[in-house]
Design an enzyme around this catalytic site. Structure first.
Site: not given
Ligand SMILES: *Cc1c(COP(=O)(O)O)cnc(C)c1O
Length: 472
Positions: A314, A316-317, A386, A425
């Site tokens: 999974e 993301g980053r 601000c 993010y």
């Molecule tokens: C945020 C999250 C991800 C992604 O994390 P990254 O560091 O962006 O790869 C994957 N799985 C779950 C359950 C998350 O909460």
């Protein structure tokens, strides 16, 4: 020679380059985009999103035949980003009903979607069951009952995975660690067999399809992934031996890091621990190999079991962070004679890159208008909000951010700066704080054309959702 390398260390050939002294993204002049579409501006490279997704897939497919790369859409759920990931062969991870809706709208099929969350509502669960997604990742025994009830009401079987919190420490920020028993996520190891039993006792409502662990974000080492996988494997193999039930997938979560620092000279200001975390790189293929090694299946049955498993990632980053940048204009300059500092005030504050304030996250800053000039002059750089905390350094002097940003001498109003690696993010955490409409998002298409994939908000947008009576 070293100096030259440091100066240009942010360059990524074919993606980020300095051409004729100016920053280009996929060959397009970044500062010219600001002239055309306004400032600040988020810019993404479609080519790089597609490339990152494909490369990650390829790396893990080389180690295990059945894999899924479920892009964690909370990192950035702009529709054009989701569409690019889908086109590149990615699947998707969602964390709310809204993200599920966006995934469906982008065209992801049910078997491409996994759903995480510590606090899912009945409505969210019903939507997930009704669509028939690959897995609802169960976060508690209570939620398992909740899903069972919803499935019976709908007369549909729910595919579920059990989320385990394995007590695995990583060297990331405490706020980004999700594998600790002190965190809010998942079921404890002591509750897993109970969850399995309850799931298998409700075959009309529940298909026990998987197990899941997410150790946290920006995890700089292999071991937490390997240990997490081995922990899950132990439960999967045990269950198979005890009951004959075959779990279909193991989900190893997200957290693959990206290198935010490169060879930046300012890194010296940042504490060592922070530096190691921010500059980590891991080969996803090696992560998977280490995981399989640590699990160490033995005997024909176990080997068959593990070969038949689908392994889910999974990320993301890792998919999106280094595909995007945030362009910001210098609006004001001031001298502080008492401290000898020169301050540059930009139009992009933490309302557009919240991690910079929340986690003191380092995003490398360069000049887009003077990209080739030596970045050797220290400035205090701050955003427009601000709020004293809206600065590009660590106000608390916790050595998480450098105290100064190095930019070319003479930088001032009229210059455009670029905060690099802000693809993850940042945009999804952006707000209208301080009455600032959110900026446009431009994507450089694979064709090389720049297109606005999300329009800039207007002042009208600031009031369009409000319901009020004017006193006039
Ligand atoms: C945020 C999250 C991800 C992604 O994390 P990254 O560091 O962006 O790869 C994957 N799985 C779950 C359950 C998350 O909460």
């Amino acid at each position: 020679m070293i100096e030259r390398r440091e100066l240009n260390s942010w360059q990524a050939p074919g993606y980020l380059e300095a051409r004729e002294g100016r920053l280009t993204v996929d060959g397009v002049d970044a500062a010219a985009l600001v002239d055309q579409y306004g400032s600040p501006l988020y810019v993404f490279s479609e080519k790089r999103i597609v490339g990152n997704t494909r490369n990650l897939r390829r790396a893990v497919e080389g180690v295990h035949t059945r894999v899924k790369v479920c892009y964690a859409s909370k990192a950035n759920s702009t529709m054009a980003v989701l569409a690019a990931v889908l086109r590149a062969g990615g699947d998707i991870e969602v964390n709310s009903g809204g993200e599920l809706f966006k995934a469906r709208t982008a065209g992801f099929k049910p078997e491409q979607i996994v759903f995480n969350g510590v606090s899912k509502t009945d409505d969210e669960i019903r939507a997930a069951i009704d669509f028939g997604i690959l897995a609802i990742n169960i976060d508690s025994l209570f939620e398992l009952e909740q899903v069972t009830r919803a499935a019976r009401e709908l007369g549909k079987r729910a595919n579920v995975a059990i989320r385990i919190v394995p007590e695995i420490i990583t060297r990331s920020h405490i706020g980004l660690q999700t594998g600790l028993l002190s965190s809010k996520f998942g079921l404890s190891p002591s509750q897993i067999d109970e969850a399995f039993s309850r799931a298998l006792a409700a075959p009309d409502a529940i298909n026990l399809a998987g197990v899941h662990i997410h150790v946290g974000s920006q995890t700089p080492d292999l071991q937490p992934f390997a240990r997490a996988f081995a922990e899950m494997w132990k439960f999967v193999a045990g269950l198979s031996k005890r009951t004959g039930h075959r779990i279909a997938h193991i989900n190893i979560g997200g957290g693959l890091p990206i290198d935010y620092l490169g060879e930046t000279p300012m890194a010296a200001d940042i504490g060592e621990r922070e530096r190691e975390m921010l500059s980590a790189t891991l080969d996803p293929g090696e992560v998977l190999r280490a995981a399989l090694d640590e699990a160490a299946p033995s005997g024909k049955q176990e080997l068959e079991l593990i070969e038949g498993l689908t392994i889910i990632f999974e990320p993301g980053r890792r998919i999106i962070a280094d595909t995007g940048l945030l362009l910001t204009s210098v609006c004001n300059i001031k001298e502080r004679p008492e401290t000898g500092d020169t301050w540059l005030l930009t139009d992009a504050g933490y309302s557009l890159a919240l991690s910079m304030a929340m986690y003191k996250w380092y995003y490398h800053l360069i000049s887009a208008t003077r990209a080739k000039e030596s970045h050797d002059t220290p400035y205090k750089v701050a955003g427009p909000l601000c709020d004293s905390g809206d600065v590009y350094f660590d106000l608390e002097r916790g050595a998480r951010l450098p105290n100064y940003r190095l930019l070319p001498q003479g930088t001032g109003p009229g210059d455009v700066l670029a905060l690099l690696n802000t693809g993850a993010y940042a945009l999804d955490q952006a707000s209208q704080y301080n009455g600032r409409p959110k900026p446009a998002v431009v994507m450089i298409r694979e064709s090389g054309e720049a297109s606005v994939v999300r329009r800039a908000e207007t002042y009208e947008d600031l009031v369009s959702l409000d319901n009020w009576v004017s006193s006039q």
